[in-house]
Scaffold this active site. Sequence first.
Site, PDB file in Angstrom:
ATOM      1  N   ASN A 177      45.612  40.483  14.351  1.00 17.42           N
ATOM      2  CA  ASN A 177      46.450  40.152  15.511  1.00 17.42           C
ATOM      3  C   ASN A 177      47.310  41.369  15.794  1.00 17.42           C
ATOM      4  OD1 ASN A 177      48.201  39.180  17.420  1.00 17.42           O
ATOM      5  ND2 ASN A 177      48.884  37.410  16.234  1.00 17.42           N
ATOM      6  N   ARG A 260      42.429  38.142  17.422  1.00 20.08           N
ATOM      7  CA  ARG A 260      43.144  37.335  18.399  1.00 20.08           C
ATOM      8  C   ARG A 260      43.261  38.153  19.692  1.00 20.08           C
ATOM      9  NH1 ARG A 260      49.415  36.658  19.597  1.00 20.08           N
ATOM     10  NH2 ARG A 260      49.313  34.843  20.967  1.00 20.08           N
ATOM     11  N   HIS A 353      48.406  29.530  23.508  1.00 18.94           N
ATOM     12  CA  HIS A 353      48.461  28.804  22.222  1.00 18.94           C
ATOM     13  C   HIS A 353      47.248  27.895  22.035  1.00 18.94           C
ATOM     14  CE1 HIS A 353      53.122  29.152  22.573  1.00 18.94           C
ATOM     15  NE2 HIS A 353      52.639  30.181  21.884  1.00 18.94           N
ATOM     16  N   ARG A 414      62.330  33.207  26.781  1.00 19.36           N
ATOM     17  CA  ARG A 414      61.721  32.991  28.096  1.00 19.36           C
ATOM     18  C   ARG A 414      62.340  31.772  28.756  1.00 19.36           C
ATOM     19  NH1 ARG A 414      56.041  33.069  25.403  1.00 19.36           N
ATOM     20  NH2 ARG A 414      55.884  35.241  24.729  1.00 19.36           N
ATOM     21  N   GLU A 560      46.711  29.426  13.089  1.00 23.59           N
ATOM     22  CA  GLU A 560      45.817  30.106  14.020  1.00 23.59           C
ATOM     23  C   GLU A 560      44.871  31.054  13.288  1.00 23.59           C
ATOM     24  OE1 GLU A 560      48.506  30.618  17.987  1.00 23.59           O
ATOM     25  OE2 GLU A 560      49.364  31.264  16.084  1.00 23.59           O
TER      26      GLU A 560
END
Length: 784
Positions: A177, A260, A353, A414, A560
């Site tokens: 990742n 990823r 996600h 965010r 993940e």
Amino acid sequence: MDIMDIKAFLKSTHYFSDVTDSELDTLIAASTVEDYSPGQKIISRGQPGRFLYILVKGKGEVIFTDASGDKLFTATLKSSDVFGEMSIMTGEPAVADVVAVAPSQCIAVARDSFSEVIVRNSAVLIKIASLISKRMTQKEQNEAIIAQYKASRKENPDPYDLNFTSALKPSKILVINCGSSSLKYSLFDTSDPVPMMEGLIEKIGTGGSYHKIKSLKSEVKREVEVPDFPKAFAEMEAALTDPSIGVIAAFDVIDAVGHRVVHGGDKFKNSAVITDDVIEGIRQCIPLAPLHNPYNLAGIEAMRELLPHKGAVAVFDTAFHQNMPENAYLYAISSNLGEKYHITENIRRYGFHGTNHNYVSLTAATYLKRSVRELRVISCHLGNGASICAIDHGISVDTSMGMTPMEGLVMGTRCGDIDPGALIYLLNSGLSVKDVDNLLNKESGLKGLTGLSNDMREILEAASAGDARAKTAVSLFCYRLKKYIAAYAAVLGGIDALIFTAGIGENSADIRGRVCHGLEHIGLVLSKEANEKARVKRGHIEEISALGQQIKILVVAADEERMIARETLHALNISKVREATATIDVKMNRQIPIYVAGHHVHLCEKDFAALFGEGKTLTKKHQLRQPQSFISEETVSLMGPLGTIENVRIVAPLKRETQVEISRTGEFKLGIDAPVRLSGDLEGAASVTIDGPAGSIKLNSCVICPQRHIHMSPQDALSYGLRDYDVLRVGVSGSKNVIFGDVFVRVNPSYTLELHLDTDEANYAGVTEDSTAHIVSIQSRAFI
């Protein structure tokens, strides 16, 4: 047995007498020979079905039991008998125990290698297809066996391969990742779902770099000088092979790499084996994720140099959401942006996600011992980035993040949902585009609201100490999430499970409690004690709903990395499941007839009598291509809250359960919201009133928009190298020559080869009476 003995034995059997020497070599290379003592299980009920077995010598017994374990009936196996053949077609877990009753020996052939031989050998295909057809028919005619198939799912400890039980052999998979200034990696050995080693290199190229390492041997954090990504990957390689902390002797023992990738746009619906074309596709998505995709690509290029001859797979955050319906992913803006403003990217909801939302839904299904295909799940991924996803029968039908990860819930930095007019106001006030981008992505959310931190732990502490801004931030965070949960419960038509995952979701009992409080009226009842005690780690799950509640509230640890390793395992054919089969192109050009299905009704006997009167029977208007199916002279009217559709034909034969199939046009006319489903999947479907000449009935959960699908006999499926529930891309010859994705394979001995489209899809493709279809590729393969 040596190879010559195996060859001679197989040649002597009915099913393999026509196999060539080269085909035998293919089978034997993918086979194992096992000896069994009396009483030893060859197959256990619930075991994933990924092998074809041939009894070489001895004697076996197939034992069917009921839910309490009492024996229902048995069948005897003798030398040269074949069993496990249903797994070739369905992938279903074993429905019965197979036990040796004398000293026995079996050959086990990997499913996909056997399929490869069948595709090329018509004589073997016919024999195996005949056997599968016979046993599928027996299954359909025996209610006890049907019940056993449903029950057997509950005894499969790893139905979705989350623990890598499908691996042909222990394989080492490196998960990468790569971010703008970080490199996160995990090394898995498929013999254990727990990673061998994990590492994180932060602040690459910015000074003050450090490397956190957690392995089976130690856990360390060390300061390192990492000026660029080549140095970061060299540091990773050195750590993995370091005798004092590492776990491998040499870097090239790694078998595969999973990457990823944040954004796949609408180009990638599934994980993809990395090729030059895939790299170009990821590059084309850079405008959609300029802060992520370039660095994901940098990681891919770096690993190509380090391990040039090893397979690699791109796993996309957006892929899981690519089956959302139009009304969920479209924004209500001009459809002529390209013509007016020369905007080339699709302005739509993509969602993020997805890898973890998919993972936790499969984990929940395993825990609940139910098929994911029958569950309605809401997944709340709550971390510094936060999103919520509505998952209907294993498919993402809506999610809170949009074209970018900024939309939806309140997040660490965010803003989440905001009036676009506020952005215009900010720009007109003198802020630059860069200023607004920085404000909304890095200075908003929890950090912006509190002026304190983006860490929920610190904010909760401040709120407990009386900080008014912290209290507001917590309240806003929970309110926004609660609003989405209630909305998605309405979208799904009910919930079977609510899942909390990721940093905040897994660790904050306070947030979970605040979110669930007030949702009791929709069946979400929390156990205060279980919630406060819940502690999860990877691979585990905690149930925090009150005792006896129908809707389960679950805490599932995000993983993940494990999901990326699983996707890599499948895509690269180093498992017993293949995402793509090379043999699919053998008969790719075979033309498939098309049936355009207008709105119609399948009635059960009880409802037919209520609508047409006792003693009445269906009258044939015209025969359909599917045997025993015909359009009847009898019609009914469908009545929804906003309209009526008259003269809707009944399709024979009568079914066990009434089902109404309509197009999106018909759905709109009735004023209902019907889910897109395969035939027979009616839980949570739409309601309608059906009016017939003898009476009316109002039915709940009976109306679907049929998922496009291909009917196949076992022989058709075997000839293509396909199995039940595989998903295909299919080309349709018409005035537009359209390629449809998400076409499900349905296999039944009574089926005739035929693609089914609804009227809207057929009109879109310009289908005529002469139109045919052909298989373009396998989009994804059925695992269970």
